[in-house]
Design a protein around this motif. Structure first.
Motif, mmCIF file in Angstrom:
data_model
loop_
_atom_site.group_PDB
_atom_site.id
_atom_site.type_symbol
_atom_site.label_atom_id
_atom_site.label_comp_id
_atom_site.label_asym_id
_atom_site.label_seq_id
_atom_site.Cartn_x
_atom_site.Cartn_y
_atom_site.Cartn_z
ATOM 1 N N TYR A 1 14.790 -2.761 16.314
ATOM 2 C CA TYR A 1 14.728 -2.838 14.840
ATOM 3 C C TYR A 1 15.907 -3.683 14.347
ATOM 4 O O TYR A 1 15.748 -4.565 13.494
ATOM 5 N N ASN B 1 7.825 -7.746 2.347
ATOM 6 C CA ASN B 1 8.281 -6.363 2.438
ATOM 7 C C ASN B 1 7.683 -5.604 3.620
ATOM 8 O O ASN B 1 8.318 -4.709 4.163
ATOM 9 N N VAL C 1 15.575 5.125 2.427
ATOM 10 C CA VAL C 1 14.673 5.247 1.276
ATOM 11 C C VAL C 1 13.572 6.233 1.656
ATOM 12 O O VAL C 1 13.077 6.211 2.788
ATOM 13 N N THR D 1 10.215 7.035 2.136
ATOM 14 C CA THR D 1 8.895 6.378 2.265
ATOM 15 C C THR D 1 8.221 6.906 3.533
ATOM 16 O O THR D 1 8.731 7.809 4.179
ATOM 17 N N SER E 1 0.809 -1.227 0.000
ATOM 18 C CA SER E 1 0.000 0.000 0.000
ATOM 19 C C SER E 1 0.838 1.271 0.000
ATOM 20 O O SER E 1 0.281 2.367 -0.142
ATOM 21 N N SER E 2 2.154 1.159 0.176
ATOM 22 C CA SER E 2 2.979 2.385 0.148
ATOM 23 C C SER E 2 4.435 2.028 -0.102
ATOM 24 O O SER E 2 4.812 0.849 -0.138
ATOM 25 N N ASP F 1 -4.315 -7.953 7.790
ATOM 26 C CA ASP F 1 -3.264 -7.678 8.771
ATOM 27 C C ASP F 1 -2.451 -8.961 8.908
ATOM 28 O O ASP F 1 -2.917 -9.943 9.494
ATOM 29 N N ARG G 1 -3.077 -3.489 4.952
ATOM 30 C CA ARG G 1 -4.326 -3.214 5.674
ATOM 31 C C ARG G 1 -5.161 -2.112 5.018
ATOM 32 O O ARG G 1 -6.377 -2.145 5.086
ATOM 33 N N ARG G 2 -4.498 -1.114 4.396
ATOM 34 C CA ARG G 2 -5.252 0.041 3.870
ATOM 35 C C ARG G 2 -5.835 -0.264 2.490
ATOM 36 O O ARG G 2 -5.195 -0.102 1.476
ATOM 37 N N ILE H 1 8.153 1.076 -0.624
ATOM 38 C CA ILE H 1 8.890 0.059 -1.392
ATOM 39 C C ILE H 1 7.947 -1.011 -1.950
ATOM 40 O O ILE H 1 8.118 -1.476 -3.077
HETATM 41 P P1 NDP Z 1 6.196 2.158 4.539
HETATM 42 O O1 NDP Z 1 5.826 2.566 5.929
HETATM 43 O O2 NDP Z 1 5.976 3.131 3.439
HETATM 44 O O3 NDP Z 1 5.472 0.789 4.156
HETATM 45 C C1 NDP Z 1 5.238 -0.232 5.080
HETATM 46 C C2 NDP Z 1 4.212 -1.163 4.502
HETATM 47 O O4 NDP Z 1 3.981 -2.236 5.432
HETATM 48 C C3 NDP Z 1 2.871 -0.489 4.252
HETATM 49 O O5 NDP Z 1 2.383 -0.878 2.990
HETATM 50 C C4 NDP Z 1 1.988 -1.048 5.360
HETATM 51 O O6 NDP Z 1 0.639 -1.128 4.893
HETATM 52 C C5 NDP Z 1 2.573 -2.435 5.538
HETATM 53 N N1 NDP Z 1 2.216 -3.007 6.819
HETATM 54 C C6 NDP Z 1 2.571 -2.548 8.047
HETATM 55 N N2 NDP Z 1 1.971 -3.290 8.999
HETATM 56 C C7 NDP Z 1 1.243 -4.238 8.356
HETATM 57 C C8 NDP Z 1 0.400 -5.286 8.795
HETATM 58 N N3 NDP Z 1 0.203 -5.520 10.098
HETATM 59 N N4 NDP Z 1 -0.201 -6.064 7.881
HETATM 60 C C9 NDP Z 1 -0.010 -5.832 6.551
HETATM 61 N N5 NDP Z 1 0.783 -4.852 6.080
HETATM 62 C C10 NDP Z 1 1.393 -4.066 6.977
HETATM 63 O O7 NDP Z 1 7.736 1.762 4.632
HETATM 64 P P2 NDP Z 1 8.800 1.197 3.567
HETATM 65 O O8 NDP Z 1 8.223 1.059 2.237
HETATM 66 O O9 NDP Z 1 10.021 1.997 3.753
HETATM 67 O O10 NDP Z 1 9.084 -0.225 4.227
HETATM 68 C C11 NDP Z 1 9.089 -1.438 3.535
HETATM 69 C C12 NDP Z 1 10.183 -2.336 4.093
HETATM 70 O O11 NDP Z 1 11.453 -1.774 3.819
HETATM 71 C C13 NDP Z 1 10.130 -2.549 5.608
HETATM 72 O O12 NDP Z 1 10.362 -3.913 5.904
HETATM 73 C C14 NDP Z 1 11.292 -1.696 6.112
HETATM 74 O O13 NDP Z 1 11.811 -2.175 7.337
HETATM 75 C C15 NDP Z 1 12.265 -1.834 4.965
HETATM 76 N N6 NDP Z 1 13.297 -0.793 4.897
HETATM 77 C C16 NDP Z 1 12.957 0.507 4.636
HETATM 78 C C17 NDP Z 1 13.943 1.484 4.622
HETATM 79 C C18 NDP Z 1 13.625 2.931 4.432
HETATM 80 O O14 NDP Z 1 14.542 3.762 4.610
HETATM 81 N N7 NDP Z 1 12.414 3.312 4.051
HETATM 82 C C19 NDP Z 1 15.361 1.138 4.815
HETATM 83 C C20 NDP Z 1 15.588 -0.256 5.051
HETATM 84 C C21 NDP Z 1 14.599 -1.171 5.077
HETATM 85 P P3 NDP Z 1 -0.694 -0.804 5.756
HETATM 86 O O15 NDP Z 1 -0.334 0.259 6.750
HETATM 87 O O16 NDP Z 1 -1.675 -0.369 4.709
HETATM 88 O O17 NDP Z 1 -1.049 -2.126 6.363
#
Ligand code: NDP
Length: 254
Positions: A162, A91, A195, A197, A16-17, A64, A39-40, A19
């Motif tokens: 983390y 992811n 990244v 995000t 949903s957002s 979820d 979830r969204r 990466i």
């Molecule tokens: P975002 O916060 O943009 O995305 C996180 C995603 O995880 C959302 O789509 C969210 O969707 C989903 N999510 C969270 N909780 C749940 C849940 N309980 N069930 C289903 N989906 C869930 O962050 P990023 O895109 O940055 O993160 C993606 C990955 O990359 C993560 O694992 C992060 O640790 C890793 N990462 C990111 C870095 C960065 O700098 N951004 C650096 C290194 C690693 P929703 O809320 O709609 O459920």
């Protein structure tokens, strides 16, 4: 020439957002049909509409994945809709930073739930389908890409829990790789540095002010597409080549 993933089915958690959304776009661009899990629902619906308008195929699966039943249902819905599963991108994640001294245990529990169980639950139920795809599918290989982090490689002050989750993801990934690689399921970890995000925005305001904002203000961070590009690279290698680890950093991040 047909795109490299034509006929393949991928499931991306956290689509949903950030990466995850970029990865879903990239995999559809490579010809895969993609299940979008998060979830969204409104975000997933909008992304699916965008992908379908561009000629791609996407399935929205609201759920979820810290809940085992919902995580398993996400995989089952994908296989029910497309008849197969070739690629799993674990992811979805959460990064709540701060000192261990005086920490909020509820923040730890939320982070452990999504970064650990949220990766294990889809993996367990996806594996039989991935093993089958590796045996019978047109590519004769299947893939799991786990999105870890630079914080899965190095420990830093203020990132303890983390770090714990992402070091764990790296260890689990390598162990699973050894278990299934000779059956042609490739299992690899992708470790991004910073990244742009929503990830940092879930932190308390004082953590954003002391850790998150100073980093983003002084670093030319990556775009989600930089990581999506890495995922696509990993899953489009020839059958005999497996990328166990890919570490992608902003050039100016130490
Ligand atoms: P975002 O916060 O943009 O995305 C996180 C995603 O995880 C959302 O789509 C969210 O969707 C989903 N999510 C969270 N909780 C749940 C849940 N309980 N069930 C289903 N989906 C869930 O962050 P990023 O895109 O940055 O993160 C993606 C990955 O990359 C993560 O694992 C992060 O640790 C890793 N990462 C990111 C870095 C960065 O700098 N951004 C650096 C290194 C690693 P929703 O809320 O709609 O459920």
């Amino acid at each position: 020439m047909a795109p490299k993933l034509t006929g393949s089915v991928a499931l991306v958690t956290g689509a949903s957002s950030g990466i995850g959304a970029a990865t879903a776009r990239e995999l559809v661009g490579c010809g895969a049909s993609v299940a979008l899990v998060a979830r969204r629902r409104d975000r997933l619906d909008a992304l699916a509409a965008e992908l379908q308008k561009a000629g791609g195929t996407a399935l929205v699966v609201e759920g979820d994945i810290t809940d085992r039943t919902q995580a398993e249902a996400a995989v089952q819905q994908t296989v029910a809709r497309f008849g197969r599963l070739d690629i799993l991108v674990n992811n979805a994640g959460l990064m709540l930073l701060g000192p261990v001294v005086g920490a909020d245990a509820e923040e730890w529990e939320r982070m452990l739930a999504i970064n650990v169980q949220g990766l294990l639950y889809p993996t367990r139920v996806a594996l039989p389908h991935l093993l089958k795809a590796a045996e019978e599918g047109p590519r004769r290989v299947a893939d799991i890409v786990n999105i870890s982090s630079l914080m899965g490689r190095v420990a830093r002050n203020g990132r303890g829990v983390y770090n714990l989750t992402k070091f764990g993801v790296n260890g689990f990934t390598e162990s699973l790789r050894q278990e299934v690689t000779q059956r042609h399921v490739r299992v690899g970890v992708l470790e991004p540095g910073g990244v742009h995000t929503e990830l940092g925005s879930h932190n308390r305001p004082e953590i954003q002010a002391s850790i998150i904002n100073p980093f983003y203000e002084t670093t030319e961070v990556l775009a989600p597409t930089d990581i999506a590009d890495g995922v696509a690279y990993m899953v489009t290698r020839p059958r005999h080549a497996s990328i166990g680890e890919l570490w992608i950093m902003p050039t100016d991040q130490v």
